[in-house]
Design a protein around this motif. Structure first.
Motif, mmCIF file in Angstrom:
data_model
loop_
_atom_site.group_PDB
_atom_site.id
_atom_site.type_symbol
_atom_site.label_atom_id
_atom_site.label_comp_id
_atom_site.label_asym_id
_atom_site.label_seq_id
_atom_site.Cartn_x
_atom_site.Cartn_y
_atom_site.Cartn_z
ATOM 1 N N VAL A 73 40.103 60.961 41.875
ATOM 2 C CA VAL A 73 39.812 59.585 42.231
ATOM 3 C C VAL A 73 40.290 58.562 41.198
ATOM 4 C CG1 VAL A 73 37.829 60.183 43.637
ATOM 5 C CG2 VAL A 73 37.483 59.647 41.228
ATOM 6 N N ARG A 75 43.107 58.500 39.440
ATOM 7 C CA ARG A 75 44.527 58.284 39.694
ATOM 8 C C ARG A 75 45.335 57.971 38.443
ATOM 9 N NH1 ARG A 75 44.307 60.674 44.453
ATOM 10 N NH2 ARG A 75 46.266 59.800 45.172
ATOM 11 N N TYR A 174 32.894 60.327 39.234
ATOM 12 C CA TYR A 174 32.186 61.325 40.047
ATOM 13 C C TYR A 174 31.782 62.583 39.273
ATOM 14 C CZ TYR A 174 33.356 58.931 44.485
ATOM 15 O OH TYR A 174 33.473 58.034 45.512
ATOM 16 N N ASN C 404 42.031 64.103 49.690
ATOM 17 C CA ASN C 404 43.429 64.111 49.316
ATOM 18 C C ASN C 404 44.179 65.056 50.254
ATOM 19 O OD1 ASN C 404 44.673 62.680 46.985
ATOM 20 N ND2 ASN C 404 45.687 64.656 46.795
ATOM 21 N N GLN C 557 36.314 54.877 46.487
ATOM 22 C CA GLN C 557 36.468 56.158 45.816
ATOM 23 C C GLN C 557 37.545 56.104 44.728
ATOM 24 O OE1 GLN C 557 37.148 60.785 47.241
ATOM 25 N NE2 GLN C 557 38.050 59.174 48.428
ATOM 26 N N CYS C 558 38.759 55.672 45.063
ATOM 27 C CA CYS C 558 39.806 55.711 44.046
ATOM 28 C C CYS C 558 39.999 54.341 43.416
ATOM 29 C CB CYS C 558 41.114 56.279 44.603
ATOM 30 S SG CYS C 558 41.988 55.228 45.763
ATOM 31 N N PRO C 560 42.652 52.493 42.251
ATOM 32 C CA PRO C 560 43.599 51.455 42.660
ATOM 33 C C PRO C 560 43.101 50.653 43.854
ATOM 34 C CG PRO C 560 44.634 53.645 42.709
ATOM 35 C CD PRO C 560 43.237 53.837 42.241
ATOM 36 N N ASP C 600 51.319 53.085 45.681
ATOM 37 C CA ASP C 600 51.769 54.351 45.103
ATOM 38 C C ASP C 600 50.632 55.290 44.739
ATOM 39 O OD1 ASP C 600 54.467 54.225 45.257
ATOM 40 O OD2 ASP C 600 54.805 53.541 43.206
ATOM 41 N N ALA C 601 49.519 54.744 44.303
ATOM 42 C CA ALA C 601 48.528 55.608 43.660
ATOM 43 C C ALA C 601 47.223 55.758 44.439
ATOM 44 C CB ALA C 601 48.230 55.089 42.253
ATOM 45 N N SER C 602 47.043 55.027 45.546
ATOM 46 C CA SER C 602 45.798 55.170 46.305
ATOM 47 C C SER C 602 45.774 56.503 47.042
ATOM 48 C CB SER C 602 45.659 54.030 47.322
ATOM 49 O OG SER C 602 45.510 52.808 46.649
ATOM 50 N N ILE C 603 44.555 56.979 47.313
ATOM 51 C CA ILE C 603 44.421 58.261 47.998
ATOM 52 C C ILE C 603 44.893 58.182 49.442
ATOM 53 C CG2 ILE C 603 42.724 59.898 48.920
ATOM 54 C CD1 ILE C 603 41.107 59.594 46.429
ATOM 55 N N GLN C 608 46.941 52.098 50.427
ATOM 56 C CA GLN C 608 48.404 52.050 50.450
ATOM 57 C C GLN C 608 48.916 50.879 51.274
ATOM 58 O OE1 GLN C 608 49.273 55.983 51.877
ATOM 59 N NE2 GLN C 608 48.488 56.954 50.011
#
Lengths: 304, 548, 625
Positions: A73, A75, A174, C404, C557-558, C560, C600-603, C608
């Protein structure tokens, strides 16, 4: 409480036998991939991160830990994979034969830098040395989003005598949730709650830990990469300015409680224990302890 | 088991096994990190069966919980064995190849039909049947136990009953299958390794074997008494007979930990000479003629400990000794000097190396290797030997290596302290997650989990005796009586009560418990006491609990 | 597992809500597993966490709909019944917009202020409501109700729209569209008095499907021509012929036809449907369960075609799913439908019952030995759950956070088993393919975009609604079919594909509305949104609304996406307020840099694409200079 219990003992020692058989791990094919122009062979099932390690390439990671299921997550570990529309997370992407990967392209550097800037602009990273080192490496500037950029600043939660939760330092990696949950402790006292920028780590209805399912194993502290979770003694010493890791010794020994044989690292300053942790590569603990092992050493302070 | 005393398997095998019988153990709370390995096993698909009178937090993770009546373990195990034999699930090939005494065993368990077992244990016959089948049919299976098996008047028989099941099915000596006692103290296994057992020399070598004894005598330059010594309970008996008049206690607190407190106080007070070496001024130390302030082995001294999976690991001095406290080893060296023997300068590694030269199972464990390998599991015969992940693989070798593993005929005997109309409730004892034994170590940190000492009851009994949560009640056994506040625990059924062992200052649990002792091991029946409870007429600030 | 619960106890009403939901789920084929019994001496329960967690979302829904909020006691009770740790159940409940974890009045008016409704006066409507009922989010009507702003409700052809929900023993919903402050407040008042009837918001095909009744329609042919609750009506109009044919074909042939048809998914990602089926079918010998999931979580702003299919022709979806299940070897299917579509869900539920009654679902369908059944999962207000892996997590009772990829759903999907996920419209296309053959289907449309496509026309267009065309017509053609540009009549911009799509300018109207045509101008068809803006619209406000949409819909969650959507909105606000950090150019550069990292970097697709529409507008028009 003596529990020396033995079956009637034979007079004659049992002879030495050949070593027991241990089932071999399933044979795995070796795959060849190319990273930054270098070819490297790794086993099927390995991740890109494993492969970069093999080549000695340092890949930044924040949410990754060997003992936890990758959640990919944060990144910061993204790399460029030929043929992929987007970058891919090195920590969890499994290698496939013939992959061509770049770990230091302009695209990779940009994403890693921006991700670090996103984090540092919204979270207090003052006790996150690893993250700060990455920022330096990628020349990340947290201040570029202006003085009014939203943050997760909030007062620390001090609701028990053993540890403090300062979520203004939380990057939502997480790890604590995984350590409290399926990857280690299986107590599930905390989870991720809310959504989006306001997603956060919480007990149900934000109740204090003392009402929650928490068993104070502190395995969440053990995996926290930013100091958002911290033993209270360390928290207080830091507040008082007396916490000084350069003057601390770390000694590997074994927990004084039950007979499981958990490896512990004793952190001492001025001849006094200030913290106990467990090495992540210890075969018994994988870095995990219980409340007694992590916090139960204070009897040593009475032992004078 | 059959030779050296230790768990046969490794923790990592628990993660890769198919069936786990957790018998008389609340490992979730008493061995939390071991339970992590169990949880990994469950997540990998293992079926967990928990055999425990209480529906503990461990039992709540089980696929099936078998809530047997306290002390009926042998009946349950023997009934499982009979069911396996009758269903053709015994591993006949293994039995023929590697065991002895099967015929007598079969004749013995024949008396334990499922229906009888249901009557004696309370567990439905069908559940016993299913558990027997699951264990016997599993490719790999583990039995793990703790004090629920061993704190009984027939402790060794209980253990043997479980070992029988493993022999019957061949669930021993193979990867992923085994029988494992979980040790309650960080070096109880190491104590055994080092010969702190009445009939053993270091490395589980029998003191009554002249050849072995001679080896040690040569090394020590001293004569060794050829007769086995006394175990704890025998020591108390010897005190009673005035044969034992001097006692040297290291790091134990028998006044709080012995099953019959009245007797322990009386006998220890009557000693001619008592030496106590401890970290704390314990209840036992209060009676001592000489107190030797000892060191904390785990972080003030150098040495080794051995875990429940036979892993020998290094302990190291992390902090300096406080003033006026000496290293335990140094104290013993000084004592030796007073007895006229100069052993030189205490050196943990030198002592360890001497041990290695005398105990073949430790021979390969140099300090260097212990460090490099993160501990080594015995036996480790030489410096190229990796240690053994699991024991008794010899039983599967063709031809068999060493002696056959014997089945033991063990019969069910109910707990000594019988229930009757006067004492209708079965009291059992145990431990809390955040506390440890008599609490000397664990009560000194501010645990948010710490609860006041309570008598735990089922909600149904609460109603029956018209007591409410928090109410002080009088708890009486045939030996004594204490006052205790009530707490309701949904994990208890009517007729079953629970007391933790950690709070002797608040509730002297061992005022109630019986010191019926297992003659083979010397452990006491902490787990089964007959009690009654009465509402207190006096309010909670009334007279102090009667402590005899 | 060893659950720890707080002292909070559920009220009898809360317990009843949970019990009733569990009972309903247990009686639904293939849903629940029974609890083990205890007699104090034994308990066989398995690991409850393994078997019951997938019931969490409907149980939370039942509490919400009965009480209007989820209290600590109710959460405890649900946790205990399902063996889910309360902290995790709370994490799930707090993920969804439609759940409240604080006491809330039973009646809630969700008033859409999203982009399509903005073109039709949503701003003024909210202003009126504020004057009439007080500020958004505060209780009104004696504390029995409140109104709040909402993201797109999928009612764009009738904008501005509002959905009123009333919690209670019999929960009620009502749609008010087109809405006025008066009409909303009178429904709210009625609901507050408990007088809302069970009346269904019937699809008015004359309004929503302007082409209804035209003979050339293949996907919309039955709309308005049949009672959507009647199997007999459905069969009279050719229903279930495709299923019979498919059963005759056998699985391999069905898959071949779908591959030959070159059908691309209609949900937005445009993946070849036949390939997915093939991949799952190929694992039929692994003895693992396979699943077919209909993605009906239509939440892309400006999209409403799937809702109209579900409300007007529900059996077609069931038939398409049944064919898919037969082809890939699945015995169980889920329809995941967004929470804002209560009426579509009810139509589907009725259709499933009717289909079961006539052996079109259940064991041995049509007596042919093939068994398949369908459960409905309603979402609870989370755009992200339209992402297929987030959808799996949502069904499984976890937070709707995307996974992912790889592994892809065909390998590891719902419950980590091989799964096919198809959009509603995709499944309806399957019927046409089976009936007329894949090769014939592939000749419809253009070389790279085969078959029929639904477009959702809204905003400043004369006749908003869903339109069906064979692939080929240009943007201009499609606007013409819908009566031309509405509003001022002077077109400023068209948004294709919704918030995750891109803006095109009037100069680009001759672009064919095909996958390849839109790709050529850097745009996307997405979910078929064609949203028109006349020259009276302040596009900056539209971009701010889009940025706010992504900021509020990112799962978090991610990094970016979680922080990027926030920083993007902040930057747009600074630009709109003419207070840039440095210059406008510096802000634009910052936006582009953030956009690149997010892309580029999002899940998942959300991060994106979260800056795509915004950048496409900034590229085409000098909005902030």
């Amino acid at each position: 409480m003596s529990e020396q219990l033995q079956a009637p003992s034979p007079l004659i020692p049992v002879p030495r036998a050949p070593a027991p058989e241990i089932p071999a791990a399933a044979a795995r094919d070796e795959l060849e991939i190319t990273i930054d122009g270098k070819r490297v062979k790794v086993c099927e099932g390995a991740t890109i991160l494993d492969a970069t390690k093999k080549l000695g390439i340092e890949t930044p990671t924040l949410c990754f830990l060997e003992t936890l299921t990758p959640v990919n997550v944060c990144r910061v570990c993204v790399v460029e994979l030929e043929g992929s529309r987007t970058l891919v997370p090195a920590c969890s992407r499994k290698v496939e034969a013939g992959m061509v990967i770049r770990t230091d392209s302009e695209r990779v550097r940009l994403s890693r830098r921006v991700v670090l800037e996103f984090l540092a602009s919204s979270v207090d990273v003052s006790t996150a040395p690893q993250l700060r080192a990455y920022m330096k490496r990628y020349k990340a500037r947290a201040e570029k989003f202006g003085p009014r950029a939203a943050t997760v600043a909030q007062p620390p939660k001090i609701d028990n005598e053993l540890y403090v939760r300062d979520y203004s330092k939380c990057i939502l990696c997480y790890k604590c949730v995984e350590a409290c949950g399926v990857d280690a402790q299986n107590t599930f006292a905390i989870g991720v709650a809310g959504r989006g920028f306001h997603a956060h780590i919480a007990t149900e209805f934000e109740i204090p830990l003392t009402n929650s399912a928490c068993v104070y194993c502190g395995n969440c502290i053990g995996v926290c990469p930013t100091g958002a979770l911290m033993g209270k003694i360390e928290y207080e010493m830091r507040a008082a300015g007396t916490w000084d890791e350069s003057r601390q010794t770390r000694t590997e020994t074994i927990c004084p409680y039950c007979g499981v044989g958990c490896g512990v690292t004793v952190h001492a300053q001025n001849g006094q224990i200030v913290k106990v942790s467990s090495p992540i590569d210890h075969s018994v603990t994988q870095g995990n302890l219980c409340i007694k092992g992590r916090f139960g050493w204070q009897f040593m302070q009475d032992h004078e | 088991m059959f030779g050296a005393g230790g768990g046969t398997s490794s923790y990592r095998e628990i993660e890769e096994t198919d069936v786990i019988l957790l018998w008389g153990s609340n490992a979730r709370e008493t061995h939390p990190i071991f339970f992590h390995h169990v949880l990994k096993g469950i997540r990998n698909g293992a079926k967990l069966y928990v055999i425990d009178p209480r529906r503990t937090s461990s039992a709540q993770w089980a696929d099936t919980w078998l809530g047997l009546d306290v002390g009926s373990d042998i009946c349950l195990a023997n009934a499982m064995a009979r069911e396996m034999i009758h269903s053709g699930l015994a591993n006949e090939k293994f039995i023929r190849h590697a065991t002895s005494g099967f015929d007598a065993y079969r004749a013995c368990v024949e008396k334990y039909a499922l229906e009888r077992a249901e009557l004696e244990t309370g567990v439905p016959a069908e559940v016993i049947r299913q558990t027997a089948h699951a264990y016997a049919k599993a490719k790999r299976a583990q039995i793990c136990w703790t004090l629920g098996i061993t704190e009984h008047h027939n402790a060794v028989d209980n253990v043997l009953a479980l070992v029988n099941l493993a022999l019957l099915t061949g669930h021993v000596g193979r990867y992923g299958s085994g029988v494992n006692p979980l040790r309650g103290q960080n070096n109880v296994q190491g104590g055994g390794d080092m010969g702190a057992i009445p009939d053993r020399l270091p490395g589980f070598q029998n003191v009554e074997n002249a050849e072995l004894r001679a080896k040690f005598e040569r090394a020590y330059g001293a004569k060794i008494d050829p007769k086995r010594g006394l175990h704890l309970s025998e020591m108390f008996e010897a005190m009673e007979r005035d044969e034992l008049t001097t006692l040297y206690v290291l790091g134990e607190n028998p006044i709080d930990s012995e099953a019959d407190r009245h007797r322990a106080v009386k006998l220890i007070s009557g000693l001619e000479f008592l030496v106590v070496q401890d970290l704390f001024y314990t209840k036992t130390a209060e009676l001592a003629h000489v107190i030797l302030p000892g060191s904390a082995g785990w972080c003030e001294t150098e040495g080794t400990v051995t875990s429940s999976e036979r892993r020998v690991q290094r302990v190291r001095a992390a902090v300096p000794l406080p003033d006026d406290v000496r290293d335990d080893m140094e104290i013993i060296y000084e004592l030796a000097k007073r007895f006229g023997r100069n052993w030189g300068k205490p050196d943990a590694q030198a002592i360890w190396n001497e041990l290695r030269s005398l105990s073949p199972m430790h021979a390969g464990m140099s300090y260097k290797r212990l460090e490099e390998l993160g501990g080594i599991q015995w036996p480790c015969y030489d410096e190229s030997h990796p240690g053994e992940l699991y024991l008794h693989s010899r039983l599967w070798r063709e031809p068999l290596i060493g002696p056959r593993a014997p089945f033991s005929v063990v019969e069910f005997e109910p707990p000594v302290d019988e229930l009757n109309e006067e004492y209708p409730i079965r009291l059992t004892t145990g431990r809390h997650l955040d506390s440890y034994n008599t609490g000397e170590q664990s009560r000194r940190f501010p645990s948010p989990l710490r609860r006041a000492a309570t008598l735990d009851l089922s909600l149904e009994d609460g109603k029956r005796y018209k007591v409410c949560e928090g109410e002080q009640v009088r708890v009486s056994s045939r030996r004594g009586s204490v006052l205790a506040p009530v707490r309701f625990d949904p994990g208890l059924r009517p007729g079953l009560a629970f007391l933790a062992v950690h709070f002797h200052d608040e509730i002297a649990t061992n005022d109630l418990t019986i010191d019926a002792v297992d003659p083979k091991s010397g452990t006491s029946e902490f787990k089964a006491t007959a009690i009654r409870i009465e509402k207190c007429v006096e309010n909670s600030s009334g007279p102090a609990p009667d402590r005899g | 597992m060893d659950l720890h619960l707080t002292e909070d106890k559920a009220s009898p009403e809360e317990e009843a809500a949970v019990d009733a939901a569990l009972e309903k789920l247990a009686s639904s084929p293939g849903e629940a597993t029974p609890l083990g019994a205890t007699d104090g001496h034994a308990r066989s329960n398995g690991l409850p966490a393994r078997s019951k967690r997938h019931l969490l979302l409907p149980v939370l829904q039942a509490i919400q709909e009965r009480l209007g909020w989820i209290s600590p006691g109710a959460l405890n009770y649900a946790s205990l019944q399902l063996g889910v740790p309360p902290a995790e159940a709370h994490g799930v409940a707090s993920f969804y917009e439609l759940f409240s974890l604080t006491p809330r009045p039973p009646v809630v008016a969700h008033v859409c202020d999203d982009i399509a409704c903005m073109t039709r006066g949503a701003g003024a409507l909210c202003g009126d409501l504020e004057r009439k009922l007080g500020p958004a989010g505060s209780p009104c009507v004696d504390g029995k109700a409140l109104w709040q702003r909402s993201s797109c409700l999928g009612l764009c052809e009738r904008a501005p729209a509002a959905l009123i929900t009333a919690a209670g023993e019999t929960p009620r919903e009502r749609i008010v569209a087109p809405a006025k402050a008066d009409s909303i407040s009178s429904v709210v008042a009625e609901a507050a008095l408990g007088r809302l009837t069970a009346e269904i918001d019937r699809l008015d095909s004359k309004v929503s499907v302007p082409q209804a009744g035209q003979s050339q329609l293949r996907l919309l042919g039955r709309l308005g021509q049949a009672d959507p609750a009647s199997v007999d009506d459905y069969r009279r109009l050719g229903g279930y012929e495709a299923l019979k044919k498919a059963l005759d074909f056998g699985a391999e042939r069905v898959i071949r036809e779908v591959i030959d048809s070159k059908l691309l998914g209609r949900g937005g990602a445009a993946f070849p449907a036949g390939k997915k089926w093939q991949a799952v079918h190929a694992q039929r010998n692994l003895h693992r369960p396979h699943y077919v999931i209909c993605n009906a979580d239509e939440s892309e702003p400006g999209t409403f075609k799937d809702r109209i299919l579900m409300e007007g022709d529900p059996f077609a979806i069931l038939e398409g799913m049944t064919i898919a299940a037969f082809a890939v070897g699945a015995t169980k299917g889920y329809i995941y439908i967004r929470g804002e579509y209560p009426f579509a869900a009810r139509q589907l539920e009725k259709a499933i019952h009717a289909a079961r009654a006539q052996s079109f679902l259940g064991s041995s369908i049509l007596g042919r030995g093939f068994s398949f059944d369908i459960a409905i999962r309603r979402g609870a207000g989370a755009y992200i759950c339209g992402e297929e892996t987030a959808l799996f997590n949502s069904i499984e009772g976890y937070r709707g956070e995307p996974r992912n990829k790889p592994p892809f759903p065909t390998q590891s999907g719902l419950f980590h088993e091989p799964s096919v996920v198809n959009n509603v419209e995709t499944l309806v296309n399957v019927l046409e393919i089976i009936l007329n053959g894949g090769a014939a289907y592939s000749r419809i449309g253009t070389a790279n975009s085969s078959g029929y496509r639904l477009f959702c026309l809204s905003g400043h267009v004369v006749r908003p609604g869903v339109y069906e065309v064979p692939f080929g017509p240009t943007i201009r053609d499609v606007i013409e079919v819908a009566g031309g540009v509405g509003g001022t009549g002077r077109l400023q911009a068209v948004l294709l594909g919704g918030a995750a799509g891109s803006f095109v300018s009037p100069k680009e109207l001759d672009t064919p509305l095909t996958f390849e045509g839109t790709r050529a101008i850097g745009a996307t068809l997405g979910s078929g949104v064609v949203l028109l803006f006349d020259d009276s619209v302040d596009l900056k406000q539209i971009l701010l609304r889009i940025a706010a949409f992504f900021r509020s819909e990112t799962c978090g969650q991610c990094v970016p996406c979680r922080v990027g959507t926030m920083r993007q909105e902040e930057a747009l606000h600074r630009l709109a307020q003419r207070k840039p950090l440095g210059s406008n150019e510096q802000e634009s550069a910052l936006l582009k840099e953030m956009a690149q990292a997010m892309r580029d970097a999002s899940i998942c697709g959300l991060g994106q694409t979260a800056s795509g529409a915004i950048l496409s507008a900034m590229d085409r028009w000098s909005l902030f200079s």
